[in-house]
Design a protein around this motif. Sequence first.
Motif, PDB file in Angstrom:
ATOM      1  N   TRP A 249       0.822  -1.201   0.000  1.00 46.20           N
ATOM      2  CA  TRP A 249       0.000   0.000   0.000  1.00 46.20           C
ATOM      3  C   TRP A 249       0.861   1.258   0.000  1.00 46.20           C
ATOM      4  N   LEU A 250       1.911   1.261   0.822  1.00 46.03           N
ATOM      5  CA  LEU A 250       2.801   2.423   0.858  1.00 46.03           C
ATOM      6  C   LEU A 250       3.483   2.635  -0.492  1.00 46.03           C
TER       7      LEU A 250
ATOM      8  N   LEU B 145       3.693   5.750  -5.509  1.00 48.44           N
ATOM      9  CA  LEU B 145       3.590   5.854  -6.964  1.00 48.44           C
ATOM     10  C   LEU B 145       2.578   6.927  -7.367  1.00 48.44           C
ATOM     11  N   VAL B 146       1.443   6.936  -6.691  1.00 49.19           N
ATOM     12  CA  VAL B 146       0.407   7.929  -6.997  1.00 49.19           C
ATOM     13  C   VAL B 146       0.901   9.337  -6.663  1.00 49.19           C
ATOM     14  N   VAL B 147       1.536   9.494  -5.503  1.00 42.25           N
ATOM     15  CA  VAL B 147       2.042  10.815  -5.105  1.00 42.25           C
ATOM     16  C   VAL B 147       3.139  11.278  -6.068  1.00 42.25           C
ATOM     17  N   MET B 148       4.025  10.353  -6.455  1.00 38.96           N
ATOM     18  CA  MET B 148       5.072  10.720  -7.403  1.00 38.96           C
ATOM     19  C   MET B 148       4.458  11.183  -8.730  1.00 38.96           C
ATOM     20  N   THR B 149       3.447  10.481  -9.183  1.00 41.76           N
ATOM     21  CA  THR B 149       2.774  10.868 -10.425  1.00 41.76           C
ATOM     22  C   THR B 149       2.161  12.258 -10.301  1.00 41.76           C
ATOM     23  N   ALA B 150       1.564  12.551  -9.152  1.00 40.08           N
ATOM     24  CA  ALA B 150       0.980  13.875  -8.927  1.00 40.08           C
ATOM     25  C   ALA B 150       2.069  14.950  -8.910  1.00 40.08           C
ATOM     26  N   ILE B 151       3.200  14.648  -8.305  1.00 45.54           N
ATOM     27  CA  ILE B 151       4.309  15.616  -8.262  1.00 45.54           C
ATOM     28  C   ILE B 151       4.827  15.897  -9.670  1.00 45.54           C
ATOM     29  N   VAL B 152       4.979  14.844 -10.467  1.00 46.67           N
ATOM     30  CA  VAL B 152       5.459  15.037 -11.843  1.00 46.67           C
ATOM     31  C   VAL B 152       4.431  15.831 -12.651  1.00 46.67           C
ATOM     32  N   ALA B 153       3.162  15.542 -12.458  1.00 45.71           N
ATOM     33  CA  ALA B 153       2.118  16.298 -13.158  1.00 45.71           C
ATOM     34  C   ALA B 153       2.171  17.777 -12.748  1.00 45.71           C
TER      35      ALA B 153
ATOM     36  N   GLY C 276      12.176  15.376  -5.348  1.00 43.71           N
ATOM     37  CA  GLY C 276      11.129  14.752  -4.532  1.00 43.71           C
ATOM     38  C   GLY C 276      10.538  13.535  -5.217  1.00 43.71           C
ATOM     39  N   ALA C 277      10.278  13.650  -6.512  1.00 41.09           N
ATOM     40  CA  ALA C 277       9.732  12.527  -7.271  1.00 41.09           C
ATOM     41  C   ALA C 277      10.726  11.374  -7.343  1.00 41.09           C
ATOM     42  N   VAL C 278      11.993  11.692  -7.531  1.00 38.00           N
ATOM     43  CA  VAL C 278      13.020  10.634  -7.598  1.00 38.00           C
ATOM     44  C   VAL C 278      13.135   9.914  -6.258  1.00 38.00           C
ATOM     45  N   MET C 279      13.076  10.666  -5.156  1.00 35.40           N
ATOM     46  CA  MET C 279      13.154  10.035  -3.839  1.00 35.40           C
ATOM     47  C   MET C 279      11.947   9.126  -3.602  1.00 35.40           C
ATOM     48  N   LEU C 280      10.763   9.574  -3.974  1.00 31.48           N
ATOM     49  CA  LEU C 280       9.570   8.726  -3.846  1.00 31.48           C
ATOM     50  C   LEU C 280       9.684   7.483  -4.713  1.00 31.48           C
TER      51      LEU C 280
END
Length: 186
Positions: free
Chosen positions: A21-22, A27-35, A54-58
């Motif tokens: 789940w984490l 993955l979802v948060v990283m996608t939102a950050i990239v968007a 931030g996206a790379v760290m996620l």
Amino acid sequence: MSTRLVKTGRALSGLSTLTLWLAGIGLVVMTAIVAWQVFCRYVLNDSPSWTEPGAVMLMSWFIFLGAAVGVRENYHLGFDVLLYVVPKGGKKWLRMISDLVALAFGCGMIWYGVELVRLTWDTILPSLHISGGWNYVPLVAGGVLISLFALERIVLRLAGEPIDDLLDELPPAEAAAELDTANVKA
């Protein structure tokens, strides 16, 4: 199966589910950050400096967490080609070797990851304003989980649990693909 193994198995199953789940949330948060980064860059013409690191760290987090779940679910690298030609007793040992290699790899991730965290802890990531050691914490966390899940499989196998029986009943990948194609045509 002993009560201790059952309780440990349930706890590790819960940990695996939480880990998955984490990883999915990451993955979802990283996608939102990239968007957000793309929107800011091409619409607002002002890209925030924290979005890429931030996206790379996620991404590091969900990759290592997902890999650990893959070890628990037996989706990690193994001796698949050899498994089709050796007798059932040999399959058990090949899977044991595979789990031992995964355990050793996880321990290496912990050892070298801790060293990387230690070496970079005093640096600051300018765009995120956090310690550079946080770049390597996912490596350590993934190593701990990979080691734990590989060790679970080894202990269960040594305790005589039939963890490989279902795998031995599965057809080779080529036969499974043909069976799937036959079902589609019917």
